[in-house]
Enzyme design. Structure first.
Site, PDB file in Angstrom:
ATOM      1  CB  ALA A   9      -0.896  -0.006   1.229  1.00 27.70           C
ATOM      2  CB  SER A  11       0.461   6.755   1.536  1.00 25.30           C
ATOM      3  OG  SER A  11       1.754   6.976   2.098  1.00 25.30           O
ATOM      4  N   GLY A  12       2.503   7.433  -1.077  1.00 33.86           N
ATOM      5  CA  GLY A  12       3.297   8.526  -1.628  1.00 33.86           C
ATOM      6  C   GLY A  12       4.354   9.017  -0.662  1.00 33.86           C
ATOM      7  N   GLY A  13       4.278   8.586   0.603  1.00 31.42           N
ATOM      8  CA  GLY A  13       5.241   8.987   1.614  1.00 31.42           C
ATOM      9  C   GLY A  13       6.426   8.040   1.693  1.00 31.42           C
ATOM     10  CB  VAL A  14       9.730   8.452   3.325  1.00 26.39           C
ATOM     11  CG1 VAL A  14       9.374   8.703   4.787  1.00 26.39           C
ATOM     12  CG2 VAL A  14      11.089   7.761   3.217  1.00 26.39           C
ATOM     13  CG  ASP A  15       6.716   6.213   7.146  1.00 28.62           C
ATOM     14  OD1 ASP A  15       7.944   6.340   7.334  1.00 28.62           O
ATOM     15  OD2 ASP A  15       5.865   6.889   7.746  1.00 28.62           O
ATOM     16  CB  SER A  16       3.878   3.357   1.900  1.00 31.12           C
ATOM     17  OG  SER A  16       3.897   4.587   1.200  1.00 31.12           O
ATOM     18  CB  CYS A  96      -9.437   4.436   7.471  1.00 30.65           C
ATOM     19  SG  CYS A  96      -8.725   4.360   5.818  1.00 30.65           S
ATOM     20  CB  CYS A 194      -6.426  11.674   4.904  1.00 31.37           C
ATOM     21  SG  CYS A 194      -7.845  10.551   4.850  1.00 31.37           S
TER      22      CYS A 194
END
Length: 351
Positions: A9, A11-16, A96, A194
């Site tokens: 998954a 999200s566009g962030g560094v974690d995912s 969510c 969000c």
């Protein structure tokens, strides 16, 4: 369980993105998916979708956008609005995770031939041979630990879940992403809900409930009227600022009563309690709570854990008794129980 093909998954962030990078380096067959959730503003998610697509391109993996706007609206937004209307303060991220990310998205991933779903949550998953159960574990980076938000996961969901960044601290993950040439290595973390940019949740509730705020009375603990409030959704337990009530000592929101449309104010000392009740329980490290159990517990993600005893009640609820009084325990929020590194389970706080 042996996994080969993994859906991440993104999200566009560094974690995912970091999760996808780590899994690729571990030899998994990885593909990415980004959820389209915002139906109120179709363009609101474009920056994160493009960031995820770009990251997938750098990593050399396929990327899909999965439209779950209808489910997100009914399972998350509608419930958020309903809970506020009833005087509670919900946490939409929990809904969510339960219905969307680890519900519909996991089902979709398995239908695409994935063995597992991976996310960028700072937590861990492990199978315990002694209990024969999957365990949800804290993340190594205690400042980023997100196990609180995952307490509703079922054994089935945990059995198909990988959380590779749980073993990392955030600075190390950013450095890893930067070295791999990922543009989002230093992208700022998301802070707000969000679907409510900049925290304007009162205006959001007015738009989505179709109802205007109904002013009512501020009262003290004895029921004496202290002033007028703007509407129950404007306030939450423990709030001090923005009340517009003059008093000799600072006043805080103690309670909201939809039946009388009143908000009770009082001193900070009245915000502390040693007991709470919880419903909608989910158990992870144990099959069920059958006797009083010593745990540590959090009543908000941002609060420190506190020693407590969780006791099952005949009506299916759980009574939680803390060793030390806890401040601003809020109906609608979650209480999550821990034992050592493992999440025991959790539930929704009721009044």
């Amino acid at each position: 369980m042996s996994f080969k093909r993994v859906c991440v998954a993104m999200s566009g962030g560094v974690d995912s993105t970091g999760a996808a990078l780590l899994l690729l380096r571990q030899g998994y067959d990885v593909f990415g998916v980004t959820l389209r959730l915002r139906s109120d503003d179709p363009r609101a998610q474009e920056p994160e979708i493009e960031a995820a697509r770009a990251a997938a391109g750098v990593l050399g993996i396929s990327h899909t956008v999965l439209d779950l706007r209808d489910l997100f609206r009914t399972a998350v937004i509608d419930r958020f609005v309903s809970e506020y209307a009833q005087g509670r303060t919900p946490n939409p991220c929990l809904d969510c995770n339960r219905a969307v990310k680890f519900g519909a998205m996991l089902d979709w991933a398995l239908e695409q031939g994935a063995d597992a779903l991976a996310t960028g949550h700072y937590a861990g998953v492990a199978f315990d041979d002694v209990s024969g159960r999957w365990q949800l574990l804290r993340g190594r980076d205690r400042r980023k630990d997100q196990s609180y938000f995952l307490y509703q996961l079922t054994q089935r969901q945990l059995s198909h879940l990988l959380l590779p960044v749980g073993e990392y601290e955030k600075p190390a993950l950013r450095a890893l992403a930067e070295k791999a040439g990922l543009a989002n290595a230093h992208r700022a973390d998301s802070q707000d809900i969000c679907f409510i940019p900049e925290g304007e949740y009162v205006a959001f509730l007015e738009r989505h409930s179709g109802a205007e705020l109904v002013p009512g009375d501020f009262v003290d603990q004895a029921g004496r009227v202290l002033g007028r409030h703007r509407g129950l959704p404007c306030y939450t337990t423990g709030q001090r600022k923005g009340l517009g009530v003059s008093a000799d000592t600072p006043l805080y929101v103690l309670d909201k009563d939809p039946a009388t449309n009143t908000v009770t104010l009082g001193p900070d000392s009245a915000l502390y309690t040693r007991e709470l009740r919880a419903k909608r329980l989910n158990w992870i490290s144990i099959p069920a709570l059958e006797a009083p159990m010593a745990v540590t517990a959090r009543t908000r993600h941002s609060q420190r854990e506190a020693a407590a005893v969780a006791e099952p009640l005949p009506d299916g609820h759980v009574l939680v008794t803390f060793q030390e009084p806890q401040r601003a325990v809020t109906p609608g929020q979650a209480v999550v129980f821990y034992s050592g590194e493992s999440v025991v389970g959790g539930g929704t706080i009721v009044k």
